[in-house]
Motif scaffolding. Structure first.
Motif, PDB file in Angstrom:
ATOM      1  N   ALA A 117     -43.179  -1.753 -58.514  1.00  0.00           N
ATOM      2  CA  ALA A 117     -42.374  -1.265 -59.631  1.00  0.00           C
ATOM      3  C   ALA A 117     -43.165  -1.155 -60.918  1.00  0.00           C
ATOM      4  O   ALA A 117     -42.653  -0.627 -61.893  1.00  0.00           O
ATOM      5  CB  ALA A 117     -41.169  -2.184 -59.842  1.00  0.00           C
ATOM      6  N   VAL A 118     -44.390  -1.660 -60.970  1.00  0.00           N
ATOM      7  CA  VAL A 118     -45.181  -1.610 -62.202  1.00  0.00           C
ATOM      8  C   VAL A 118     -46.348  -0.662 -61.996  1.00  0.00           C
ATOM      9  O   VAL A 118     -46.812  -0.440 -60.886  1.00  0.00           O
ATOM     10  CB  VAL A 118     -45.675  -3.018 -62.596  1.00  0.00           C
ATOM     11  N   HIS A 119     -46.818  -0.105 -63.118  1.00  0.00           N
ATOM     12  CA  HIS A 119     -47.879   0.896 -63.059  1.00  0.00           C
ATOM     13  C   HIS A 119     -48.889   0.617 -64.168  1.00  0.00           C
ATOM     14  O   HIS A 119     -48.577  -0.018 -65.189  1.00  0.00           O
ATOM     15  CB  HIS A 119     -47.296   2.301 -63.214  1.00  0.00           C
ATOM     16  N   HIS A 120     -50.074   1.136 -63.962  1.00  0.00           N
ATOM     17  CA  HIS A 120     -51.174   0.979 -64.916  1.00  0.00           C
ATOM     18  C   HIS A 120     -51.487   2.354 -65.500  1.00  0.00           C
ATOM     19  O   HIS A 120     -51.858   3.273 -64.768  1.00  0.00           O
ATOM     20  CB  HIS A 120     -52.394   0.381 -64.216  1.00  0.00           C
ATOM     21  N   ILE A 121     -51.342   2.474 -66.821  1.00  0.00           N
ATOM     22  CA  ILE A 121     -51.534   3.762 -67.511  1.00  0.00           C
ATOM     23  C   ILE A 121     -52.631   3.591 -68.548  1.00  0.00           C
ATOM     24  O   ILE A 121     -52.636   2.609 -69.317  1.00  0.00           O
ATOM     25  CB  ILE A 121     -50.229   4.240 -68.170  1.00  0.00           C
ATOM     26  N   ARG A 122     -53.528   4.557 -68.580  1.00  0.00           N
ATOM     27  CA  ARG A 122     -54.621   4.543 -69.555  1.00  0.00           C
ATOM     28  C   ARG A 122     -54.648   5.892 -70.277  1.00  0.00           C
ATOM     29  O   ARG A 122     -54.767   6.943 -69.645  1.00  0.00           O
ATOM     30  CB  ARG A 122     -55.958   4.282 -68.873  1.00  0.00           C
ATOM     31  N   VAL A 123     -54.535   5.833 -71.598  1.00  0.00           N
ATOM     32  CA  VAL A 123     -54.502   7.029 -72.442  1.00  0.00           C
ATOM     33  C   VAL A 123     -55.839   7.145 -73.163  1.00  0.00           C
ATOM     34  O   VAL A 123     -56.282   6.187 -73.817  1.00  0.00           O
ATOM     35  CB  VAL A 123     -53.339   6.975 -73.453  1.00  0.00           C
ATOM     36  N   SER A 124     -56.458   8.306 -73.064  1.00  0.00           N
ATOM     37  CA  SER A 124     -57.792   8.514 -73.639  1.00  0.00           C
ATOM     38  C   SER A 124     -57.706   9.425 -74.854  1.00  0.00           C
ATOM     39  O   SER A 124     -56.887  10.348 -74.904  1.00  0.00           O
ATOM     40  CB  SER A 124     -58.725   9.126 -72.591  1.00  0.00           C
ATOM     41  N   VAL A 125     -58.558   9.164 -75.834  1.00  0.00           N
ATOM     42  CA  VAL A 125     -58.683  10.004 -77.032  1.00  0.00           C
ATOM     43  C   VAL A 125     -59.980  10.793 -76.906  1.00  0.00           C
ATOM     44  O   VAL A 125     -61.063  10.258 -77.162  1.00  0.00           O
ATOM     45  CB  VAL A 125     -58.686   9.166 -78.322  1.00  0.00           C
ATOM     46  N   PRO A 126     -59.907  12.076 -76.521  1.00  0.00           N
ATOM     47  CA  PRO A 126     -61.140  12.848 -76.333  1.00  0.00           C
ATOM     48  C   PRO A 126     -61.687  13.360 -77.662  1.00  0.00           C
ATOM     49  O   PRO A 126     -60.992  13.385 -78.692  1.00  0.00           O
ATOM     50  CB  PRO A 126     -60.689  14.007 -75.441  1.00  0.00           C
ATOM     51  N   SER A 127     -62.934  13.771 -77.624  1.00  0.00           N
ATOM     52  CA  SER A 127     -63.551  14.383 -78.803  1.00  0.00           C
ATOM     53  C   SER A 127     -63.060  15.813 -78.942  1.00  0.00           C
ATOM     54  O   SER A 127     -62.972  16.567 -77.964  1.00  0.00           O
ATOM     55  CB  SER A 127     -65.074  14.361 -78.667  1.00  0.00           C
TER      56      SER A 127
ATOM     57  N   GLN B 151     -51.848  17.089 -67.766  1.00  0.00           N
ATOM     58  CA  GLN B 151     -52.277  16.641 -66.443  1.00  0.00           C
ATOM     59  C   GLN B 151     -52.649  15.154 -66.477  1.00  0.00           C
ATOM     60  O   GLN B 151     -53.448  14.718 -67.297  1.00  0.00           O
ATOM     61  CB  GLN B 151     -53.475  17.467 -65.964  1.00  0.00           C
ATOM     62  N   ALA B 152     -52.014  14.415 -65.568  1.00  0.00           N
ATOM     63  CA  ALA B 152     -52.319  12.991 -65.396  1.00  0.00           C
ATOM     64  C   ALA B 152     -52.979  12.798 -64.037  1.00  0.00           C
ATOM     65  O   ALA B 152     -52.470  13.277 -63.016  1.00  0.00           O
ATOM     66  CB  ALA B 152     -51.052  12.157 -65.510  1.00  0.00           C
ATOM     67  N   GLN B 153     -54.100  12.114 -64.025  1.00  0.00           N
ATOM     68  CA  GLN B 153     -54.857  11.905 -62.797  1.00  0.00           C
ATOM     69  C   GLN B 153     -54.892  10.416 -62.456  1.00  0.00           C
ATOM     70  O   GLN B 153     -54.888   9.559 -63.352  1.00  0.00           O
ATOM     71  CB  GLN B 153     -56.284  12.438 -62.951  1.00  0.00           C
ATOM     72  N   ARG B 154     -54.952  10.162 -61.158  1.00  0.00           N
ATOM     73  CA  ARG B 154     -54.965   8.780 -60.674  1.00  0.00           C
ATOM     74  C   ARG B 154     -56.308   8.453 -60.058  1.00  0.00           C
ATOM     75  O   ARG B 154     -56.839   9.227 -59.256  1.00  0.00           O
ATOM     76  CB  ARG B 154     -53.855   8.560 -59.649  1.00  0.00           C
ATOM     77  N   GLY B 155     -56.848   7.329 -60.453  1.00  0.00           N
ATOM     78  CA  GLY B 155     -58.117   6.861 -59.905  1.00  0.00           C
ATOM     79  C   GLY B 155     -58.186   5.362 -59.949  1.00  0.00           C
ATOM     80  O   GLY B 155     -57.986   4.755 -61.016  1.00  0.00           O
ATOM     81  N   ASP B 156     -58.437   4.738 -58.800  1.00  0.00           N
ATOM     82  CA  ASP B 156     -58.507   3.283 -58.681  1.00  0.00           C
ATOM     83  C   ASP B 156     -57.209   2.612 -59.117  1.00  0.00           C
ATOM     84  O   ASP B 156     -57.205   1.541 -59.741  1.00  0.00           O
ATOM     85  CB  ASP B 156     -59.678   2.724 -59.506  1.00  0.00           C
ATOM     86  N   GLY B 157     -56.081   3.279 -58.824  1.00  0.00           N
ATOM     87  CA  GLY B 157     -54.780   2.711 -59.171  1.00  0.00           C
ATOM     88  C   GLY B 157     -54.410   2.841 -60.627  1.00  0.00           C
ATOM     89  O   GLY B 157     -53.425   2.227 -61.071  1.00  0.00           O
ATOM     90  N   ILE B 158     -55.155   3.636 -61.413  1.00  0.00           N
ATOM     91  CA  ILE B 158     -54.898   3.788 -62.850  1.00  0.00           C
ATOM     92  C   ILE B 158     -54.598   5.261 -63.126  1.00  0.00           C
ATOM     93  O   ILE B 158     -55.357   6.148 -62.716  1.00  0.00           O
ATOM     94  CB  ILE B 158     -56.097   3.322 -63.694  1.00  0.00           C
ATOM     95  N   TRP B 159     -53.496   5.494 -63.800  1.00  0.00           N
ATOM     96  CA  TRP B 159     -53.147   6.856 -64.216  1.00  0.00           C
ATOM     97  C   TRP B 159     -53.724   7.116 -65.598  1.00  0.00           C
ATOM     98  O   TRP B 159     -53.465   6.360 -66.541  1.00  0.00           O
ATOM     99  CB  TRP B 159     -51.632   7.031 -64.243  1.00  0.00           C
ATOM    100  N   THR B 160     -54.496   8.181 -65.726  1.00  0.00           N
ATOM    101  CA  THR B 160     -55.168   8.501 -66.992  1.00  0.00           C
ATOM    102  C   THR B 160     -54.799   9.911 -67.436  1.00  0.00           C
ATOM    103  O   THR B 160     -54.651  10.822 -66.613  1.00  0.00           O
ATOM    104  CB  THR B 160     -56.693   8.391 -66.843  1.00  0.00           C
ATOM    105  N   PHE B 161     -54.676  10.083 -68.731  1.00  0.00           N
ATOM    106  CA  PHE B 161     -54.467  11.398 -69.338  1.00  0.00           C
ATOM    107  C   PHE B 161     -54.905  11.317 -70.798  1.00  0.00           C
ATOM    108  O   PHE B 161     -55.117  10.217 -71.338  1.00  0.00           O
ATOM    109  CB  PHE B 161     -53.008  11.858 -69.214  1.00  0.00           C
ATOM    110  N   ASP B 162     -55.038  12.483 -71.434  1.00  0.00           N
ATOM    111  CA  ASP B 162     -55.544  12.559 -72.805  1.00  0.00           C
ATOM    112  C   ASP B 162     -54.394  12.780 -73.778  1.00  0.00           C
ATOM    113  O   ASP B 162     -53.367  13.380 -73.448  1.00  0.00           O
ATOM    114  CB  ASP B 162     -56.548  13.709 -72.941  1.00  0.00           C
ATOM    115  N   VAL B 163     -54.599  12.313 -74.991  1.00  0.00           N
ATOM    116  CA  VAL B 163     -53.668  12.550 -76.093  1.00  0.00           C
ATOM    117  C   VAL B 163     -54.368  13.424 -77.119  1.00  0.00           C
ATOM    118  O   VAL B 163     -55.566  13.260 -77.388  1.00  0.00           O
ATOM    119  CB  VAL B 163     -53.191  11.213 -76.716  1.00  0.00           C
TER     120      VAL B 163
END
Length: 236
Positions: free
Chosen positions: A17-27, A123-135
């Motif tokens: 029921a829990v998820h790991h989300i990582r939001v990135s700040v691109p250049s 677009q949100a991508q999953r890698g190593d159990g972590i969902w990542t996308f850019d803001v």
């Protein structure tokens, strides 16, 4: 043995029921060096029942751990730059359904509009159990208005200055024009000035507003002609 199995069975739904989300700040063009953001910059995931906060890490990302299912609003709080808000939907996948593996879906959102009004898909991508996308960075924040310096050319844009300059041109330029005018044209102009009658008196100059509002006539209209002795039939 049975107790450990029960703990494992009860803990399995919580893990799913829990998820790991990582939001990135691109250049980007608005922010070429994200590592220059202030240390107080942080991001929040908020919904009606839950709220998560994550500080800015050294790798220019925000890390949200143990995020439960729900529809969240992602906001990045920064003193120097403004970030576009995002809608983040987190849900539990159904293993029995083929192709149903998109646990995290992200869209652009608009403040003041309905929550169902979704923007562009992020677009949100999953890698190593972590969902990542850019803001996305919208631009820098300006807290002060720069005072404009004195500009002589700015005076020419003032209508009062233009009117005064045109009046001075007429006052000082007309005698020069009259002196350099053709003699015949100048004589004709002066003759026309003599032929034209004088300007009529202003009819409102002697107007009595108080008497007019009171319903009475002016003193000049009250004057009556006094009959002469001949009109009265008196002879000497």
């Amino acid at each position: 043995m049975h107790i450990s199995n029960l703990i494992t069975l009860f803990g399995l739904p919580l893990a799913l029921a829990v998820h790991h989300i990582r939001v990135s700040v691109p250049s980007s063009q608005q922010l070429q060096h994200p590592n220059t953001l202030l240390a107080s910059t942080h991001a929040t995931l908020t919904t009606l029942s839950n709220a998560y906060s994550a500080p800015l890490r050294s790798d220019n990302t925000f890390d949200f751990r143990n995020v439960s299912s729900g529809s969240y609003l992602l906001d990045v709080h920064c003193h120097t730059h403004a970030f576009a808000p995002l809608r983040v939907d987190v849900r539990d996948v159904t293993p029995d359904v083929v192709g149903d593996d998109q646990e995290v879906q992200v869209w652009g959102t608009f403040r003041g509009n309905e929550w169902s009004n979704k923007g562009e898909v992020v677009q949100a991508q999953r890698g190593d159990g972590i969902w990542t996308f850019d803001v996305k960075v919208q631009g820098g924040k300006d807290y002060f208005i720069e005072r404009q310096g004195f500009s002589p050319l700015g005076l020419l844009k003032n209508p009062m200055i233009l009117i005064a300059g045109f009046s001075m041109l007429i006052v000082f330029g007309m005698p020069y024009i009259m002196d350099n005018m053709d003699p015949e044209l100048k004589a004709e102009f002066e003759e026309r000035q003599k032929v034209q009658p004088s300007a009529a008196a202003n009819p409102l100059q002697n107007f009595d507003a108080a008497a007019w509002l009171a319903g009475s006539t002016s003193s000049s209209s009250k004057k009556t002609e006094v009959p002469s002795n001949a009109d009265r039939g008196i002879t000497r």
